[in-house]
Design a protein around this motif. Structure first.
Motif, PDB file in Angstrom:
ATOM      1  N   CYS A 303       0.850  -1.205   0.000  1.00 23.10           N
ATOM      2  CA  CYS A 303       0.000   0.000   0.000  1.00 23.10           C
ATOM      3  C   CYS A 303       0.883   1.251   0.000  1.00 23.10           C
ATOM      4  O   CYS A 303       2.002   1.213   0.526  1.00 23.10           O
ATOM      5  CB  CYS A 303      -0.853   0.055   1.259  1.00 23.10           C
ATOM      6  SG  CYS A 303      -1.983  -1.310   1.405  1.00 23.10           S
ATOM      7  N   THR A 305       3.381   4.047  -0.270  1.00 19.06           N
ATOM      8  CA  THR A 305       4.768   4.108  -0.720  1.00 19.06           C
ATOM      9  C   THR A 305       5.339   2.717  -1.006  1.00 19.06           C
ATOM     10  O   THR A 305       6.092   2.529  -1.969  1.00 19.06           O
ATOM     11  CB  THR A 305       5.583   4.841   0.363  1.00 19.06           C
ATOM     12  OG1 THR A 305       5.079   6.177   0.443  1.00 19.06           O
ATOM     13  CG2 THR A 305       7.054   4.873   0.051  1.00 19.06           C
ATOM     14  N   ALA A 306       4.971   1.756  -0.177  1.00 20.69           N
ATOM     15  CA  ALA A 306       5.476   0.386  -0.369  1.00 20.69           C
ATOM     16  C   ALA A 306       5.005  -0.166  -1.719  1.00 20.69           C
ATOM     17  O   ALA A 306       5.738  -0.875  -2.413  1.00 20.69           O
ATOM     18  CB  ALA A 306       4.988  -0.501   0.774  1.00 20.69           C
ATOM     19  N   ILE A 349       5.149  -6.128   0.462  1.00 20.01           N
ATOM     20  CA  ILE A 349       6.109  -5.097   0.880  1.00 20.01           C
ATOM     21  C   ILE A 349       5.421  -4.201   1.897  1.00 20.01           C
ATOM     22  O   ILE A 349       4.343  -3.658   1.632  1.00 20.01           O
ATOM     23  CB  ILE A 349       6.604  -4.255  -0.321  1.00 20.01           C
ATOM     24  CG1 ILE A 349       7.168  -5.183  -1.416  1.00 20.01           C
ATOM     25  CG2 ILE A 349       7.664  -3.247   0.123  1.00 20.01           C
ATOM     26  CD1 ILE A 349       7.712  -4.452  -2.634  1.00 20.01           C
ATOM     27  N   SER A 350       6.026  -4.084   3.074  1.00 16.09           N
ATOM     28  CA  SER A 350       5.412  -3.248   4.112  1.00 16.09           C
ATOM     29  C   SER A 350       6.449  -2.824   5.140  1.00 16.09           C
ATOM     30  O   SER A 350       7.118  -3.667   5.728  1.00 16.09           O
ATOM     31  CB  SER A 350       4.299  -4.031   4.804  1.00 16.09           C
ATOM     32  OG  SER A 350       3.797  -3.299   5.896  1.00 16.09           O
ATOM     33  N   GLN A 351       6.575  -1.537   5.328  1.00 20.01           N
ATOM     34  CA  GLN A 351       7.499  -1.025   6.348  1.00 20.01           C
ATOM     35  C   GLN A 351       7.074  -1.506   7.728  1.00 20.01           C
ATOM     36  O   GLN A 351       7.857  -2.093   8.458  1.00 20.01           O
ATOM     37  CB  GLN A 351       7.524   0.500   6.269  1.00 20.01           C
ATOM     38  CG  GLN A 351       8.515   1.197   7.188  1.00 20.01           C
ATOM     39  CD  GLN A 351       8.089   1.261   8.641  1.00 20.01           C
ATOM     40  OE1 GLN A 351       8.852   0.894   9.533  1.00 20.01           O
ATOM     41  NE2 GLN A 351       6.871   1.666   8.903  1.00 20.01           N
ATOM     42  N   SER A 352       5.812  -1.271   8.068  1.00 28.98           N
ATOM     43  CA  SER A 352       5.338  -1.588   9.428  1.00 28.98           C
ATOM     44  C   SER A 352       5.078  -3.066   9.623  1.00 28.98           C
ATOM     45  O   SER A 352       5.112  -3.571  10.739  1.00 28.98           O
ATOM     46  CB  SER A 352       4.039  -0.828   9.703  1.00 28.98           C
ATOM     47  OG  SER A 352       3.023  -1.292   8.818  1.00 28.98           O
ATOM     48  N   THR A 355       0.104  -3.415   7.993  1.00 29.64           N
ATOM     49  CA  THR A 355      -0.959  -2.809   7.185  1.00 29.64           C
ATOM     50  C   THR A 355      -2.034  -3.855   6.856  1.00 29.64           C
ATOM     51  O   THR A 355      -1.729  -4.897   6.271  1.00 29.64           O
ATOM     52  CB  THR A 355      -0.352  -2.192   5.905  1.00 29.64           C
ATOM     53  OG1 THR A 355       0.615  -1.233   6.327  1.00 29.64           O
ATOM     54  CG2 THR A 355      -1.395  -1.521   5.043  1.00 29.64           C
ATOM     55  N   THR A 358      -2.498  -5.129   3.213  1.00 27.38           N
ATOM     56  CA  THR A 358      -1.374  -5.949   2.734  1.00 27.38           C
ATOM     57  C   THR A 358      -1.447  -7.339   3.365  1.00 27.38           C
ATOM     58  O   THR A 358      -1.233  -8.356   2.704  1.00 27.38           O
ATOM     59  CB  THR A 358      -0.029  -5.258   3.068  1.00 27.38           C
ATOM     60  OG1 THR A 358      -0.107  -3.909   2.628  1.00 27.38           O
ATOM     61  CG2 THR A 358       1.141  -5.948   2.403  1.00 27.38           C
ATOM     62  N   VAL A 401       4.948   9.975   9.575  1.00 27.56           N
ATOM     63  CA  VAL A 401       3.857   9.181   9.001  1.00 27.56           C
ATOM     64  C   VAL A 401       4.090   8.927   7.510  1.00 27.56           C
ATOM     65  O   VAL A 401       3.874   7.829   7.012  1.00 27.56           O
ATOM     66  CB  VAL A 401       2.492   9.870   9.268  1.00 27.56           C
ATOM     67  CG1 VAL A 401       1.411   9.287   8.377  1.00 27.56           C
ATOM     68  CG2 VAL A 401       2.106   9.691  10.736  1.00 27.56           C
ATOM     69  N   ALA A 402       4.558   9.936   6.796  1.00 30.30           N
ATOM     70  CA  ALA A 402       4.817   9.735   5.368  1.00 30.30           C
ATOM     71  C   ALA A 402       6.134   8.979   5.210  1.00 30.30           C
ATOM     72  O   ALA A 402       7.173   9.404   5.699  1.00 30.30           O
ATOM     73  CB  ALA A 402       4.896  11.079   4.664  1.00 30.30           C
ATOM     74  N   GLN A 410      13.458  -0.172   0.438  1.00 24.64           N
ATOM     75  CA  GLN A 410      12.689  -1.219  -0.260  1.00 24.64           C
ATOM     76  C   GLN A 410      13.167  -1.371  -1.709  1.00 24.64           C
ATOM     77  O   GLN A 410      13.324  -2.487  -2.199  1.00 24.64           O
ATOM     78  CB  GLN A 410      11.186  -0.874  -0.229  1.00 24.64           C
ATOM     79  CG  GLN A 410      10.568  -1.108   1.135  1.00 24.64           C
ATOM     80  CD  GLN A 410       9.308  -0.295   1.401  1.00 24.64           C
ATOM     81  OE1 GLN A 410       8.927   0.576   0.607  1.00 24.64           O
ATOM     82  NE2 GLN A 410       8.652  -0.554   2.518  1.00 24.64           N
ATOM     83  N   GLU A 490       0.223  14.139   0.862  1.00 22.30           N
ATOM     84  CA  GLU A 490       0.244  13.764   2.281  1.00 22.30           C
ATOM     85  C   GLU A 490       0.706  14.913   3.170  1.00 22.30           C
ATOM     86  O   GLU A 490       0.153  15.154   4.236  1.00 22.30           O
ATOM     87  CB  GLU A 490       1.251  12.622   2.511  1.00 22.30           C
ATOM     88  CG  GLU A 490       0.815  11.260   2.066  1.00 22.30           C
ATOM     89  CD  GLU A 490       1.929  10.239   2.271  1.00 22.30           C
ATOM     90  OE1 GLU A 490       1.707   9.271   2.998  1.00 22.30           O
ATOM     91  OE2 GLU A 490       3.031  10.408   1.701  1.00 22.30           O
ATOM     92  N   VAL A 607      -1.717   1.550   9.033  1.00 27.45           N
ATOM     93  CA  VAL A 607      -3.166   1.497   8.864  1.00 27.45           C
ATOM     94  C   VAL A 607      -3.627   0.058   9.075  1.00 27.45           C
ATOM     95  O   VAL A 607      -3.565  -0.770   8.172  1.00 27.45           O
ATOM     96  CB  VAL A 607      -3.577   2.040   7.477  1.00 27.45           C
ATOM     97  CG1 VAL A 607      -5.093   2.079   7.357  1.00 27.45           C
ATOM     98  CG2 VAL A 607      -3.010   3.436   7.278  1.00 27.45           C
TER      99      VAL A 607
HETATM  100  C1  G6P Z   1       0.224   4.448   5.464  1.00 32.08           C
HETATM  101  C2  G6P Z   1       1.367   5.453   5.536  1.00 32.08           C
HETATM  102  C3  G6P Z   1       2.187   5.411   4.242  1.00 32.08           C
HETATM  103  C4  G6P Z   1       2.657   3.997   3.967  1.00 32.08           C
HETATM  104  C5  G6P Z   1       1.492   3.012   3.920  1.00 32.08           C
HETATM  105  C6  G6P Z   1       1.939   1.570   3.855  1.00 32.08           C
HETATM  106  O1  G6P Z   1      -0.720   4.877   4.553  1.00 32.08           O
HETATM  107  O2  G6P Z   1       0.880   6.762   5.741  1.00 32.08           O
HETATM  108  O3  G6P Z   1       3.310   6.269   4.358  1.00 32.08           O
HETATM  109  O4  G6P Z   1       3.348   3.963   2.747  1.00 32.08           O
HETATM  110  O5  G6P Z   1       0.706   3.145   5.106  1.00 32.08           O
HETATM  111  O6  G6P Z   1       2.564   1.264   5.045  1.00 32.08           O
HETATM  112  P1  G6P Z   1       3.481  -0.005   5.270  1.00 32.08           P
HETATM  113  O7  G6P Z   1       3.816   0.033   6.728  1.00 32.08           O
HETATM  114  O8  G6P Z   1       2.659  -1.203   4.916  1.00 32.08           O
HETATM  115  O9  G6P Z   1       4.666   0.127   4.397  1.00 32.08           O
END
Ligand code: G6P
Length: 610
Positions: A303, A305-306, A349-352, A355, A358, A401-402, A410, A490, A607
């Protein structure tokens, strides 16, 4: 990327350690723990999973006497998020305690050797090898010499604080590629990963450099290199507020994280490239190599940026990896009844790693029997646990957040994956080597782009009056156009649209006039001439143009109104460079509008709802 603090002095250590670690929690927060050495040589330690608050709760009302101690808040790299894996770690005798930030690359070999010598390990961490190694060395050496000798055997990155209950008046710290400083108090020293932990007690600090260790008693400190040569260190006076210190002196986390781009790429690539052989070693995928070799298609999902990083990966993997790729926004993938085939591999692909969309897409693939893999930053997160295999980003927490540094990381990992998959197929040694060599140069190239921060701030000021922007790119830089537009939306709540430059003539060009600027991502690559024609088309309609171009490109300056330059690199790697000015542009745009760029309205970092 963890927080560490060490204390030696005249006060009770624990309250100072707790106060310090609270200020470092932004560096990692999946578990925390401490060890205190009393004057009677007794060690008391406690650990808790979760944020530092969980540790506070666990110890409330109990006393842990001692004027020497270390504390740690963890951002897991090796081993899941459990109390046993929380730092500090100790040797077999429970005398030597270590808190560590970094990664010990040769820990498997060291651990094997130590197990052979009868050492008993309690955790799955790389860190635990260190106290056992010191325990081995201290049989014949002094504490200080044993630490030095152990450090010489370690390969990797570290910021370390070390105590030994047999020496309740000595604290040792060491650094290699992980930040560490010593706060110089009055009859006390506070060692910490960054100044935020020490500023309440002192403004005078000594920064340790790579390959240095410091030995402290309550009344003295000495810094040595690993050959025991004495190092004269300069004392720096920091006049930041503790809050500013958390942000490393940057005005906010977003700017700090954009500036961490070079380090993010370094950390994601470190130890994974065998450049000479044009090969890649990804530990988390080592059991999946036959699967990857036989794969017929990769389905990428993510989602925000990922997702855009995944779109860059699609171009890389198809052009250089020789494998078909499909990329979907996760929220669509889960509902569009995707048709799976034998030989598919799903890559989330997910930073957190949390999500919800995802995760749902991942579940959909997994339930249909597709092998699932991930590129994830947060260790032990739901997506990381749910995948069969994967690659961690190792970039520390992203607070803004962004997403910014996560994107460059990534894309770098997707480049690693491209080499890995490509070399399993038709990619030649020469090509593998070329990508690897070029990838190694990227962090310094990002640093060069970051030097234009002031010019980009000026540009944001110049374009403040506009309320609409079009971001245009082709091929590798089309996802960057989408990402650049997303950043502006954003951070500054300005309408921005990403568009394939070739598609512009089928609609978006109708919007162009002197009040509608376009941002062209136009490095000198295989679609450069086409991009130049598109810029001409916009200029013919009096549209203002900002171009992201390759250093030395004189032609583009004649048609675009403003140009930001990026160094020349391989076409497939340009997104890692071209995204930086767009992140900075959005950042400055938001700041000039007086907005909270770290926490834009209506958005959330992770999210976890649909
Ligand atoms: C939210 C954040 C974004 C991020 C997205 C996916 O919308 O505001 O910056 O790219 O989630 O997050 P993730 O943790 O799955 O990469």
């Amino acid at each position: 990327m963890c927080g560490i603090v060490g204390y030696i002095g005249k006060e009770e250590a624990l309250p100072i350690l707790l106060e310090g670690i609270k200020n470092l929690e932004y560096r990692g927060y999946d578990s925390a723990g401490f060890a205190i050495v009393g004057d009677d040589k007794k060690v008391s330690s406690e650990k808790a999973v979760g944020k530092v608050a969980a540790l506070f709760e666990k110890i409330s009302g109990r006393s842990f006497p001692g004027k020497l101690g270390i504390i740690h808040s963890r951002w897991a790299t090796h081993g899941g998020v459990t109390e046993l894996n929380a730092h500090p770690h100790s040797d077999c005798a429970g005398k030597i305690w270590v808190a560590h930030n970094g990664i010990i690359e040769n820990y498997k070999e060291l651990k094997k050797e130590l197990l052979g010598k009868g050492h008993k390990f309690k955790s799955e961490t790389d860190t635990e090898t260190i106290p056992h190694l010191i325990e081995e060395e201290i049989k014949t050496l002094s504490f200080q010499e044993a630490v030095r000798s152990a450090l010489k055997k370690i390969r990797g990155t570290y910021g370390l604080v070390i105590v030994n209950s047999d020496e309740p008046h000595t604290l040792i710290a060491a650094r290699n590629f992980s930040p560490l400083l010593i706060g110089l108090g009055d009859g006390e020293y506070i060692v910490a990963s960054d100044a935020a932990a020490v500023l309440k007690y002192t403004k005078n600090v000594v920064y340790l450099d790579d390959g240095e260790m410091a030995v402290m008693t309550p009344s003295s400190h000495k810094v040595f290199d690993l050959d025991m040569n004495h190092r004269e260190k300069e004392t720096h006076v920091i006049d930041w507020s503790p809050e500013l210190a958390q942000k490393g002196g940057y005005a906010n986390f977003m700017l700090k994280e954009i500036f961490e781009g070079p380090e993010a790429v370094e950390n994601s690539v470190r130890g994974r490239l065998i450049a000479k052989e044009g090969l890649v070693k990804l530990g988390g995928l080592s059991d999946s190599l036959p699967l990857l070799r036989d794969a017929k298609r990769i389905l990428i999902s993510g989602c925000g940026t990922a997702y855009y990083a995944g779109r860059v990966g699609e171009y890389m993997l198809e052009e250089y990896g020789g494998i078909p790729v499909e990329v979907d926004v996760a929220s669509e993938f889960r509902y569009r009844k995707p048709v799976f085939r034998e030989g598919d591999i799903f890559l989330a692909i997910s930073q957190s790693g949390e999500t919800a969309d995802t995760l749902a897409a991942l579940r959909e693939a997994k339930e249909k029997g597709v092998p699932v893999m991930g590129i994830v930053n947060a260790i032990g997160s739901t997506i990381a646990r749910y995948t069969d295999a994967g690659v961690y980003q190792h970039i520390g927490p992203e607070i803004g957040v962004a997403s910014t540094k996560a994107f460059v990381s990534q894309v770098s990992i997707l480049a690693l994956l491209t080499i890995l998959i490509g070399r399993q197929r038709e990619m030649s040694l020469v090509t593998g080597r070329r990508i690897a060599e070029e990838l190694k140069k990227i962090p310094d190239m990002i640093r060069r782009v970051l030097k234009q921060n002031d010019e980009i701030a000026e540009l944001a000021r110049k374009y403040q009056k506009f309320n609409n922007f079009l971001y245009l790119g082709r091929k590798y830089n089309l996802p960057v156009a989408y990402e650049g537009a997303l950043k502006l939306k954003e951070i500054s709540y300005i309408h921005a649209e990403g568009c394939g430059a070739g598609e512009m003539k089928h609609g978006p060009i109708a919007m162009i006039d002197e009040n509608f600027p376009s941002v062209f991502i136009a490095p000198q690559d295989s679609v450069y001439e086409k991009m130049i024609s598109n810029i001409e088309e916009v200029k013919a309609r009096r549209g203002p143009v900002i171009a992201i171009a390759t250093e030395g490109d004189e032609k583009i300056g004649e048609i675009a109104d403003d140009v930001i330059f990026i160094p020349k690199t391989l076409e497939m790697l340009t997104p890692i460079l071209s995204v930086i000015p767009l992140q900075l542009f959005a950042y400055h745009f938001g700041v000039l509008k007086g907005l909270d760029v770290d926490k834009p309205r209506n958005l959330a970092k992770s999210v976890t709802v649909e």
